[in-house]
Motif scaffolding. Structure first.
Motif, PDB file in Angstrom:
ATOM      1  N   THR A 176       0.849  -1.197   0.000  1.00 40.05           N
ATOM      2  CA  THR A 176       0.000   0.000   0.000  1.00 40.05           C
ATOM      3  C   THR A 176       0.876   1.235   0.000  1.00 40.05           C
ATOM      4  OG1 THR A 176      -1.680  -1.183   1.268  1.00 40.05           O
ATOM      5  CG2 THR A 176      -1.833   1.201   1.254  1.00 40.05           C
ATOM      6  N   THR A 177       0.487   2.237  -0.793  1.00 46.55           N
ATOM      7  CA  THR A 177       1.200   3.504  -0.849  1.00 46.55           C
ATOM      8  C   THR A 177       0.199   4.639  -1.021  1.00 46.55           C
ATOM      9  OG1 THR A 177       3.089   4.657  -1.865  1.00 46.55           O
ATOM     10  CG2 THR A 177       1.593   3.471  -3.352  1.00 46.55           C
ATOM     11  N   THR A 178       0.679   5.857  -0.937  1.00 50.20           N
ATOM     12  CA  THR A 178      -0.200   7.016  -1.121  1.00 50.20           C
ATOM     13  C   THR A 178      -0.418   7.271  -2.605  1.00 50.20           C
ATOM     14  OG1 THR A 178       1.617   8.614  -1.202  1.00 50.20           O
ATOM     15  CG2 THR A 178       0.695   8.090   0.990  1.00 50.20           C
ATOM     16  N   THR A 179      -1.481   7.972  -2.907  1.00 52.26           N
ATOM     17  CA  THR A 179      -1.732   8.321  -4.308  1.00 52.26           C
ATOM     18  C   THR A 179      -0.632   9.248  -4.824  1.00 52.26           C
ATOM     19  OG1 THR A 179      -3.216  10.099  -3.610  1.00 52.26           O
ATOM     20  CG2 THR A 179      -4.232   7.997  -4.175  1.00 52.26           C
ATOM     21  N   GLU A 180      -0.115  10.113  -3.962  1.00 55.00           N
ATOM     22  CA  GLU A 180       0.942  11.045  -4.363  1.00 55.00           C
ATOM     23  C   GLU A 180       2.231  10.299  -4.708  1.00 55.00           C
ATOM     24  OE1 GLU A 180      -0.776  11.313  -1.463  1.00 55.00           O
ATOM     25  OE2 GLU A 180      -1.998  13.094  -1.822  1.00 55.00           O
ATOM     26  N   ALA A 181       2.631   9.357  -3.858  1.00 56.34           N
ATOM     27  CA  ALA A 181       3.849   8.582  -4.128  1.00 56.34           C
ATOM     28  C   ALA A 181       3.686   7.743  -5.391  1.00 56.34           C
ATOM     29  CB  ALA A 181       4.186   7.695  -2.935  1.00 56.34           C
ATOM     30  N   PHE A 182       2.511   7.173  -5.583  1.00 54.07           N
ATOM     31  CA  PHE A 182       2.259   6.367  -6.778  1.00 54.07           C
ATOM     32  C   PHE A 182       2.338   7.237  -8.030  1.00 54.07           C
ATOM     33  CE2 PHE A 182      -0.648   3.969  -9.683  1.00 54.07           C
ATOM     34  CZ  PHE A 182       0.118   2.820  -9.788  1.00 54.07           C
ATOM     35  N   ALA A 183       1.795   8.441  -7.974  1.00 58.57           N
ATOM     36  CA  ALA A 183       1.842   9.357  -9.120  1.00 58.57           C
ATOM     37  C   ALA A 183       3.287   9.718  -9.469  1.00 58.57           C
ATOM     38  CB  ALA A 183       1.035  10.617  -8.829  1.00 58.57           C
ATOM     39  N   ARG A 184       4.124   9.959  -8.451  1.00 53.46           N
ATOM     40  CA  ARG A 184       5.535  10.269  -8.702  1.00 53.46           C
ATOM     41  C   ARG A 184       6.248   9.065  -9.314  1.00 53.46           C
ATOM     42  NH1 ARG A 184       4.845  12.750  -3.662  1.00 53.46           N
ATOM     43  NH2 ARG A 184       5.906  11.023  -2.614  1.00 53.46           N
ATOM     44  N   TRP A 185       5.924   7.872  -8.840  1.00 52.27           N
ATOM     45  CA  TRP A 185       6.536   6.666  -9.394  1.00 52.27           C
ATOM     46  C   TRP A 185       6.140   6.486 -10.863  1.00 52.27           C
ATOM     47  CZ3 TRP A 185       4.695   1.858 -11.104  1.00 52.27           C
ATOM     48  CH2 TRP A 185       5.689   0.896 -11.295  1.00 52.27           C
ATOM     49  N   ILE A 186       4.866   6.691 -11.169  1.00 52.72           N
ATOM     50  CA  ILE A 186       4.386   6.580 -12.555  1.00 52.72           C
ATOM     51  C   ILE A 186       5.126   7.569 -13.454  1.00 52.72           C
ATOM     52  CG2 ILE A 186       2.396   7.025 -14.074  1.00 52.72           C
ATOM     53  CD1 ILE A 186       2.235   4.326 -12.710  1.00 52.72           C
ATOM     54  N   GLU A 187       5.359   8.783 -12.968  1.00 55.49           N
ATOM     55  CA  GLU A 187       6.114   9.770 -13.760  1.00 55.49           C
ATOM     56  C   GLU A 187       7.526   9.254 -14.046  1.00 55.49           C
ATOM     57  OE1 GLU A 187       5.174  12.535 -15.361  1.00 55.49           O
ATOM     58  OE2 GLU A 187       3.149  11.933 -14.751  1.00 55.49           O
ATOM     59  N   GLY A 188       8.159   8.629 -13.068  1.00 58.48           N
ATOM     60  CA  GLY A 188       9.483   8.052 -13.279  1.00 58.48           C
ATOM     61  C   GLY A 188       9.455   6.931 -14.306  1.00 58.48           C
ATOM     62  N   VAL A 189       8.421   6.111 -14.248  1.00 57.24           N
ATOM     63  CA  VAL A 189       8.253   5.032 -15.235  1.00 57.24           C
ATOM     64  C   VAL A 189       8.128   5.631 -16.632  1.00 57.24           C
ATOM     65  CG1 VAL A 189       6.702   3.215 -16.054  1.00 57.24           C
ATOM     66  CG2 VAL A 189       7.268   3.372 -13.617  1.00 57.24           C
ATOM     67  N   LYS A 190       7.313   6.663 -16.768  1.00 59.50           N
ATOM     68  CA  LYS A 190       7.118   7.304 -18.075  1.00 59.50           C
ATOM     69  C   LYS A 190       8.415   7.888 -18.617  1.00 59.50           C
ATOM     70  CE  LYS A 190       2.262   8.518 -17.459  1.00 59.50           C
ATOM     71  NZ  LYS A 190       1.300   9.636 -17.304  1.00 59.50           N
ATOM     72  N   ARG A 191       9.298   8.361 -17.731  1.00 57.25           N
ATOM     73  CA  ARG A 191      10.583   8.928 -18.158  1.00 57.25           C
ATOM     74  C   ARG A 191      11.627   7.844 -18.416  1.00 57.25           C
ATOM     75  NH1 ARG A 191       9.335  12.754 -14.085  1.00 57.25           N
ATOM     76  NH2 ARG A 191      10.700  11.662 -12.645  1.00 57.25           N
ATOM     77  N   GLY A 192      11.307   6.589 -18.135  1.00 58.92           N
ATOM     78  CA  GLY A 192      12.231   5.494 -18.402  1.00 58.92           C
ATOM     79  C   GLY A 192      13.245   5.241 -17.305  1.00 58.92           C
ATOM     80  N   GLU A 193      13.011   5.794 -16.112  1.00 54.87           N
ATOM     81  CA  GLU A 193      13.969   5.662 -15.014  1.00 54.87           C
ATOM     82  C   GLU A 193      14.185   4.223 -14.552  1.00 54.87           C
ATOM     83  OE1 GLU A 193      13.069   8.314 -11.773  1.00 54.87           O
ATOM     84  OE2 GLU A 193      12.833  10.010 -13.139  1.00 54.87           O
ATOM     85  N   PHE A 194      13.251   3.336 -14.829  1.00 54.12           N
ATOM     86  CA  PHE A 194      13.348   1.963 -14.354  1.00 54.12           C
ATOM     87  C   PHE A 194      13.560   0.954 -15.475  1.00 54.12           C
ATOM     88  CE2 PHE A 194      10.602   4.462 -11.554  1.00 54.12           C
ATOM     89  CZ  PHE A 194      11.339   4.406 -10.389  1.00 54.12           C
ATOM     90  N   ASP A 195      13.796   1.448 -16.676  1.00 51.11           N
ATOM     91  CA  ASP A 195      13.960   0.559 -17.819  1.00 51.11           C
ATOM     92  C   ASP A 195      15.120  -0.421 -17.642  1.00 51.11           C
ATOM     93  OD1 ASP A 195      11.851   1.882 -18.961  1.00 51.11           O
ATOM     94  OD2 ASP A 195      13.019   2.838 -20.555  1.00 51.11           O
ATOM     95  N   HIS A 196      16.146  -0.026 -16.905  1.00 50.82           N
ATOM     96  CA  HIS A 196      17.298  -0.915 -16.705  1.00 50.82           C
ATOM     97  C   HIS A 196      16.952  -2.144 -15.876  1.00 50.82           C
ATOM     98  CE1 HIS A 196      17.222   1.483 -13.045  1.00 50.82           C
ATOM     99  NE2 HIS A 196      17.972   0.563 -12.469  1.00 50.82           N
ATOM    100  N   LEU A 197      15.785  -2.139 -15.228  1.00 44.43           N
ATOM    101  CA  LEU A 197      15.378  -3.278 -14.400  1.00 44.43           C
ATOM    102  C   LEU A 197      14.581  -4.332 -15.162  1.00 44.43           C
ATOM    103  CD1 LEU A 197      14.254  -1.249 -11.264  1.00 44.43           C
ATOM    104  CD2 LEU A 197      16.400  -2.496 -11.575  1.00 44.43           C
ATOM    105  N   THR A 198      14.232  -4.045 -16.398  1.00 42.71           N
ATOM    106  CA  THR A 198      13.440  -4.992 -17.181  1.00 42.71           C
ATOM    107  C   THR A 198      14.342  -5.941 -17.950  1.00 42.71           C
ATOM    108  OG1 THR A 198      13.319  -3.563 -19.124  1.00 42.71           O
ATOM    109  CG2 THR A 198      11.593  -3.295 -17.464  1.00 42.71           C
ATOM    110  N   THR A 199      13.768  -7.071 -18.334  1.00 44.68           N
ATOM    111  CA  THR A 199      14.534  -8.074 -19.077  1.00 44.68           C
ATOM    112  C   THR A 199      14.261  -8.016 -20.565  1.00 44.68           C
ATOM    113  OG1 THR A 199      12.804  -9.718 -18.685  1.00 44.68           O
ATOM    114  CG2 THR A 199      14.629  -9.643 -17.120  1.00 44.68           C
ATOM    115  N   ARG A 200      13.514  -7.056 -21.006  1.00 45.82           N
ATOM    116  CA  ARG A 200      13.164  -6.945 -22.417  1.00 45.82           C
ATOM    117  C   ARG A 200      14.317  -6.455 -23.228  1.00 45.82           C
ATOM    118  NH1 ARG A 200       7.517  -4.167 -23.143  1.00 45.82           N
ATOM    119  NH2 ARG A 200       6.540  -5.976 -23.837  1.00 45.82           N
TER     120      ARG A 200
END
Length: 63
Positions: free
Chosen positions: A39-63
């Motif tokens: 469980t997390t806050t809506t604010e923290a989730f929104a910030r995480w989604i923005e990071g995902v959109k910017r590609g900040e976590f792409d290095h963690l995928t196996t694709r």
């Protein structure tokens, strides 16, 4: 509380993340272990989604 939602990219797979809004919070779980959720806050989730959109976590995928 809303229904669990998963990405349309998951197709019919049971190995995906699911999210839902519950009591002003966001819950995240893996579809193959539905009894365990984070469980997390809506604010923290929104910030995480923005990071995902910017590609900040792409290095963690196996694709």
């Amino acid at each position: 509380m809303t229904d669990w939602q998963k990405s349309s990219m998951s197709g019919n797979s049971n190995q995906c993340l699911e999210v839902r809004a519950a009591g002003g919070q966001i819950e995240i779980r893996e579809s193959d272990t539905p009894d365990s959720a984070v469980t997390t806050t809506t604010e923290a989730f929104a910030r995480w989604i923005e990071g995902v959109k910017r590609g900040e976590f792409d290095h963690l995928t196996t694709r």
